[in-house]
Design a protein around this motif. Structure first.
Motif, PDB file in Angstrom:
ATOM      1  N   ALA A  84     -26.974 -72.355 -37.335  1.00 15.26           N
ATOM      2  CA  ALA A  84     -27.719 -73.434 -38.067  1.00 15.26           C
ATOM      3  C   ALA A  84     -29.212 -73.237 -37.528  1.00 15.26           C
ATOM      4  N   LEU A  85     -29.459 -72.742 -36.500  1.00 15.26           N
ATOM      5  CA  LEU A  85     -30.773 -72.901 -35.577  1.00 15.26           C
ATOM      6  C   LEU A  85     -31.795 -72.048 -36.715  1.00 15.26           C
ATOM      7  N   GLY A  86     -32.896 -72.950 -36.927  1.00 14.52           N
ATOM      8  CA  GLY A  86     -33.983 -72.592 -37.533  1.00 14.52           C
ATOM      9  C   GLY A  86     -33.727 -72.218 -39.027  1.00 14.52           C
ATOM     10  N   LYS A  87     -32.705 -72.658 -39.536  1.00 14.98           N
ATOM     11  CA  LYS A  87     -32.235 -72.473 -41.074  1.00 14.98           C
ATOM     12  C   LYS A  87     -32.826 -73.618 -41.721  1.00 14.98           C
ATOM     13  N   PRO A  88     -33.005 -73.384 -42.973  1.00 17.98           N
ATOM     14  CA  PRO A  88     -33.714 -74.649 -43.958  1.00 17.98           C
ATOM     15  C   PRO A  88     -32.702 -75.912 -43.856  1.00 17.98           C
ATOM     16  N   ALA A  89     -33.365 -77.034 -43.707  1.00 13.90           N
ATOM     17  CA  ALA A  89     -32.450 -78.025 -43.803  1.00 13.90           C
ATOM     18  C   ALA A  89     -33.322 -79.238 -44.662  1.00 13.90           C
ATOM     19  N   THR A  90     -32.354 -79.911 -45.507  1.00 14.79           N
ATOM     20  CA  THR A  90     -32.874 -81.151 -46.159  1.00 14.79           C
ATOM     21  C   THR A  90     -31.951 -82.441 -45.820  1.00 14.79           C
ATOM     22  N   ALA A  91     -32.403 -83.528 -46.400  1.00 10.92           N
ATOM     23  CA  ALA A  91     -31.634 -84.777 -45.911  1.00 10.92           C
ATOM     24  C   ALA A  91     -31.923 -85.816 -47.222  1.00 10.92           C
ATOM     25  N   SER A  92     -31.302 -86.617 -47.011  1.00  9.99           N
ATOM     26  CA  SER A  92     -31.177 -88.072 -48.415  1.00  9.99           C
ATOM     27  C   SER A  92     -32.538 -88.593 -48.231  1.00  9.99           C
ATOM     28  N   SER A  93     -32.898 -88.927 -46.992  1.00 12.78           N
ATOM     29  CA  SER A  93     -34.310 -89.350 -46.636  1.00 12.78           C
ATOM     30  C   SER A  93     -34.764 -89.067 -45.296  1.00 12.78           C
ATOM     31  N   THR A 145     -15.650 -73.185 -43.606  1.00  9.33           N
ATOM     32  CA  THR A 145     -16.516 -72.145 -44.082  1.00  9.33           C
ATOM     33  C   THR A 145     -17.169 -72.687 -45.401  1.00  9.33           C
ATOM     34  N   GLY A 146     -18.634 -72.266 -45.499  1.00  7.58           N
ATOM     35  CA  GLY A 146     -19.457 -72.578 -46.375  1.00  7.58           C
ATOM     36  C   GLY A 146     -20.802 -72.241 -46.255  1.00  7.58           C
ATOM     37  N   ARG A 147     -21.761 -72.115 -47.279  1.00  5.31           N
ATOM     38  CA  ARG A 147     -22.923 -71.718 -47.166  1.00  5.31           C
ATOM     39  C   ARG A 147     -23.937 -73.016 -46.457  1.00  5.31           C
ATOM     40  N   TYR A 148     -23.106 -74.096 -47.108  1.00  5.33           N
ATOM     41  CA  TYR A 148     -24.029 -75.350 -46.612  1.00  5.33           C
ATOM     42  C   TYR A 148     -22.961 -75.999 -45.750  1.00  5.33           C
ATOM     43  N   VAL A 149     -23.780 -76.742 -44.531  1.00  7.88           N
ATOM     44  CA  VAL A 149     -22.948 -77.734 -43.799  1.00  7.88           C
ATOM     45  C   VAL A 149     -23.567 -79.083 -43.772  1.00  7.88           C
ATOM     46  N   ARG A 150     -22.889 -80.172 -43.785  1.00  6.61           N
ATOM     47  CA  ARG A 150     -23.477 -81.427 -44.095  1.00  6.61           C
ATOM     48  C   ARG A 150     -22.785 -82.347 -43.238  1.00  6.61           C
ATOM     49  N   VAL A 151     -23.737 -83.349 -42.491  1.00  8.10           N
ATOM     50  CA  VAL A 151     -23.280 -84.387 -41.970  1.00  8.10           C
ATOM     51  C   VAL A 151     -23.480 -85.550 -42.878  1.00  8.10           C
ATOM     52  N   ASN A 152     -22.467 -86.385 -43.002  1.00  8.42           N
ATOM     53  CA  ASN A 152     -22.629 -87.507 -44.296  1.00  8.42           C
ATOM     54  C   ASN A 152     -22.341 -88.965 -43.375  1.00  8.42           C
ATOM     55  N   GLY A 153     -23.258 -89.498 -43.211  1.00 11.10           N
ATOM     56  CA  GLY A 153     -23.076 -90.827 -42.467  1.00 11.10           C
ATOM     57  C   GLY A 153     -22.734 -91.913 -43.415  1.00 11.10           C
ATOM     58  N   THR A 154     -21.702 -92.914 -43.141  1.00 10.40           N
ATOM     59  CA  THR A 154     -21.256 -93.644 -43.880  1.00 10.40           C
ATOM     60  C   THR A 154     -21.249 -95.071 -43.401  1.00 10.40           C
ATOM     61  N   ALA A 155     -21.529 -95.070 -41.889  1.00  8.16           N
ATOM     62  CA  ALA A 155     -21.828 -96.482 -41.239  1.00  8.16           C
ATOM     63  C   ALA A 155     -22.459 -96.091 -40.304  1.00  8.16           C
ATOM     64  N   GLN A 198     -26.378 -91.937 -45.749  1.00 11.92           N
ATOM     65  CA  GLN A 198     -27.479 -90.932 -45.321  1.00 11.92           C
ATOM     66  C   GLN A 198     -26.862 -89.795 -45.163  1.00 11.92           C
ATOM     67  N   TRP A 199     -27.398 -88.526 -45.285  1.00 15.36           N
ATOM     68  CA  TRP A 199     -26.825 -87.258 -45.083  1.00 15.36           C
ATOM     69  C   TRP A 199     -28.119 -86.320 -44.651  1.00 15.36           C
ATOM     70  N   VAL A 200     -27.673 -85.368 -43.990  1.00 14.91           N
ATOM     71  CA  VAL A 200     -28.546 -84.136 -43.501  1.00 14.91           C
ATOM     72  C   VAL A 200     -27.677 -82.932 -43.702  1.00 14.91           C
ATOM     73  N   ARG A 201     -28.341 -81.956 -44.215  1.00 17.80           N
ATOM     74  CA  ARG A 201     -27.471 -80.636 -44.380  1.00 17.80           C
ATOM     75  C   ARG A 201     -28.323 -79.476 -44.014  1.00 17.80           C
ATOM     76  N   VAL A 202     -27.790 -78.336 -43.713  1.00 22.00           N
ATOM     77  CA  VAL A 202     -28.349 -77.124 -43.514  1.00 22.00           C
ATOM     78  C   VAL A 202     -27.732 -75.991 -44.246  1.00 22.00           C
ATOM     79  N   ASP A 203     -28.782 -75.234 -44.688  1.00 25.00           N
ATOM     80  CA  ASP A 203     -28.449 -74.040 -45.681  1.00 25.00           C
ATOM     81  C   ASP A 203     -28.473 -72.891 -44.691  1.00 25.00           C
ATOM     82  N   LEU A 204     -27.313 -71.980 -44.434  1.00 27.97           N
ATOM     83  CA  LEU A 204     -26.861 -71.239 -43.670  1.00 27.97           C
ATOM     84  C   LEU A 204     -27.291 -69.700 -44.369  1.00 27.97           C
ATOM     85  N   GLY A 205     -27.559 -69.816 -45.571  1.00 23.14           N
ATOM     86  CA  GLY A 205     -28.197 -68.683 -46.097  1.00 23.14           C
ATOM     87  C   GLY A 205     -26.909 -67.813 -46.885  1.00 23.14           C
TER      88      GLY A 205
END
Length: 583
Positions: free
Chosen positions: A457-466, A557-567, A498-505
């Motif tokens: 994930a190092l240095g890869k594109p990342a996006t978040a819900s906010s 396994t996946g192109r995207y990995v996300r941490v999805n916070g619920t509490a 809220q969530w943050v995800r990384v695009d592994l490419g």
């Protein structure tokens, strides 16, 4: 000249509640005070002054007072045995009488303080405009003389002390020319209070304390009615004499706080935090301070050293003579300085060689480490150990947290490192079962545990819900969580989810996820994967998160990995320093 304190001076802030008023506590059992108060005077002339009580010479051999009023009768005999004849308080009100009664009953006098805003120097609040706030000034001009009238004939009173570190503290409220005007107005107001006190009580002197001798020119210009000056000065206390001589002052002074070098006066250690002096160095600091005070004969009329306190926290370990009621080397150093009889005292254990086996700059979170600490007792008493931690340099937390340990013998103690990365204070405490304690401390930089494999994930594109766009160290974008820099972070809005995800490419298989949380952590969250960024599969669920570092052995396994916070674990948002995905 004693230099101004930095904001780190406020390591004593946890003591403030106990210091201010000594009060709002249950009264002592009735203690009968003497029938009439003493007449206290500053006598003599330039360079040959003396404090007298009922005509007899009086040198202030004092300590600042920390225990509750309810404990006054418990501790006054101990103070007296140390050779202490004076205590200093920061506030005087209706709750002060039991303390004055107890002091008088044990032959101790009180420098009774009155608190003015912004008291306490850097880091303290309560800004007042001394040019325009007539309501505040009128309130204090009425309140302080009221308590002077109440206690002026009390035999426990030695003198009145108006304000504490406010000339310096005004720098938190003003700057430039306005700061100068406010300092002139404040010291003029101190003079107004002094005149009011003198009108009510001509039999006790009035002084005013500040944090550095740079305040004295303002008092010299604007407060001619003060009977003497006062200063809080720690490692720089031996410079006070030359400052007084060079300033052309025509009044004597007392030192109202002093002791070992403070957090603002010591160099940083290898981990970038103030290097706390050893127990022996602290004891030597009190000895040095008293020698410098008594060396300025005819001008320095004594001192109230800091601090006869029992608080058991970050500041308490740095300064208190008896944290948690246990006496340390500094206690006995003050007792010797004041002429107390130490010939039959049982003295504290001495710790030496305190360190961390390996690299104290890279202690892995949650992993075992070994501390070295050799304890010897001068009296041959058996020694018991305790290990503690403190997070002051991470989150300004002041409390000490006990750490379980295994005694490996030979002065080696095995502990589990704190789970939260950052610079921690570690303490080893040695007690002798006779009421004495030795304490040494060091810092250790806790880092996330090493993970085998590559962080994909190092240095890869990342996006978040906010993300937080501003405030403090922000902008705190999603990219900060995958930049490999533990000093930057992603921070979300203060809501769920809220969530943050990384695009592994490309579609990638991973076997481990490491999350390095800031103090705003997730109590509940899922780790999810996706091939298209829309449809998600949960591969791990956490419902009992407590922050720090989460090391998750999870396969996905996946192109995207996300941490999805619920509490959320706090009232703030979610905040991650680093989000690592390892193959």
């Amino acid at each position: 000249m004693s230099r101004p304190h930095t904001p780190a001076r406020r390591l004593t802030a946890p003591l403030t509640a106990a210091l201010l008023a000594v009060g709002a506590l249950t009264a002592l059992p009735a203690t009968q005070a003497h029938a009439a108060g003493s007449v206290v005077k500053v006598t003599g002339g330039q360079g040959n002054w003396q404090l007298t009580v009922d005509g007899s010479p009086y040198q202030v051999k004092g300590l600042t007072w920390g225990p509750s009023v309810a404990d006054a009768d418990r501790y006054m005999p101990d103070l007296k045995s140390m050779g202490v004849n004076t205590i200093r308080t920061w506030g005087t009100d209706a709750s002060s009488r039991p303390l004055f009664d107890s002091a008088a009953a044990h032959g101790v006098k009180v420098i009774a303080g009155f608190w003015l805003q912004p008291g306490g120097g850097p880091g303290s609040g309560g800004c007042v405009n001394y040019l325009t706030d007539t309501a505040y000034k009128e309130q204090m001009l009425a309140e302080f003389p009221r308590w002077v009238q109440e206690y002026k004939d009390h035999p426990g009173v030695l003198m009145w002390n108006v304000g504490n570190e406010s000339v310096l503290g005004l720098q938190n409220c003003y700057s430039g020319d306005e700061l100068e005007r406010q300092r002139d107005a404040y010291t003029t107001f101190v003079n107004d209070v002094t005149r009011k006190i003198h009108a009510v009580d001509p039999n006790h002197p009035v002084t005013s304390t500040d944090a550095w001798v740079g305040a004295w020119p303002y008092y010299k210009k604007n407060a001619p009615d003060l009977d003497l000056y006062a200063v809080n000065s720690y490692n720089a206390v031996c410079d006070v004499r030359s400052a007084w001589e060079q300033g052309g002052y025509t009044k004597p002074y007392i030192v109202t706080e002093s002791g070992p070098a403070g957090e603002w006066e010591v160099p940083d250690d290898a981990n970038g935090v103030p290097a706390e002096p050893s127990d022996q160095a602290k004891a030597d600091g009190y000895t040095k301070a008293w020698n410098c005070v008594t060396g300025h004969r005819g001008v320095a009329l004594g001192a109230t050293l800091f601090h006869y306190g029992t608080e058991y926290d970050f500041g308490g370990i740095w300064f208190n003579l008896l944290p948690a009621g246990q006496k340390r080397l500094s206690y006995y150093a003050v007792k010797r300085a004041y002429g107390g009889d130490t010939s039959r005292d049982n003295t504290p254990p001495v710790l030496s060689g305190f360190g961390v086996e390996g690299d104290a700059g890279k202690v892995q979170a949650g992993k075992d480490l070994v501390l070295t600490a050799r304890a010897t007792d001068p009296d041959g008493d058996p020694v018991a150990h305790e290990v503690l931690s403190n997070s002051n340099y991470i989150d300004q937390g002041k409390q000490l947290n006990p750490l379980p340990f295994t005694d490996l013998g030979g002065g080696r103690l095995k502990i589990t490192a704190p789970d939260r990365p950052g610079v921690w204070k570690l303490y080893v405490k040695a007690t002798d079962g006779k009421g004495n304690v030795g304490v040494e401390t060091l810092s250790a930089r806790v880092v996330p545990p090493a993970v085998d494999g590559t962080n994909v994930a190092l240095g890869k594109p990342a996006t978040a819900s906010s993300y937080q766009a501003s405030y403090g160290d922000c902008p705190c974008t999603a990219a900060n969580a995958v930049d490999g820099n533990p000093a930057t972070r992603w921070a979300s809005d203060w809501s769920d989810p809220q969530w943050v995800r990384v695009d592994l490419g490309t579609r990638t298989t991973f076997r481990h996820v490491q999350l390095h949380w800031e103090s705003s952590y997730a109590k509940a969250y899922t780790v999810q994967t996706s091939d298209d960024g829309t449809n998600w599969q949960t591969v791990h669920t956490v419902t009992d998160g407590n922050g720090g570092v989460d090391d998750l052995d999870v396969t996905g396994t996946g192109r995207y990995v996300r941490v999805n916070g619920t509490a959320r674990g706090t009232g703030y948002g979610y905040s991650l320093y680093e989000f690592g995905v390892y193959n």
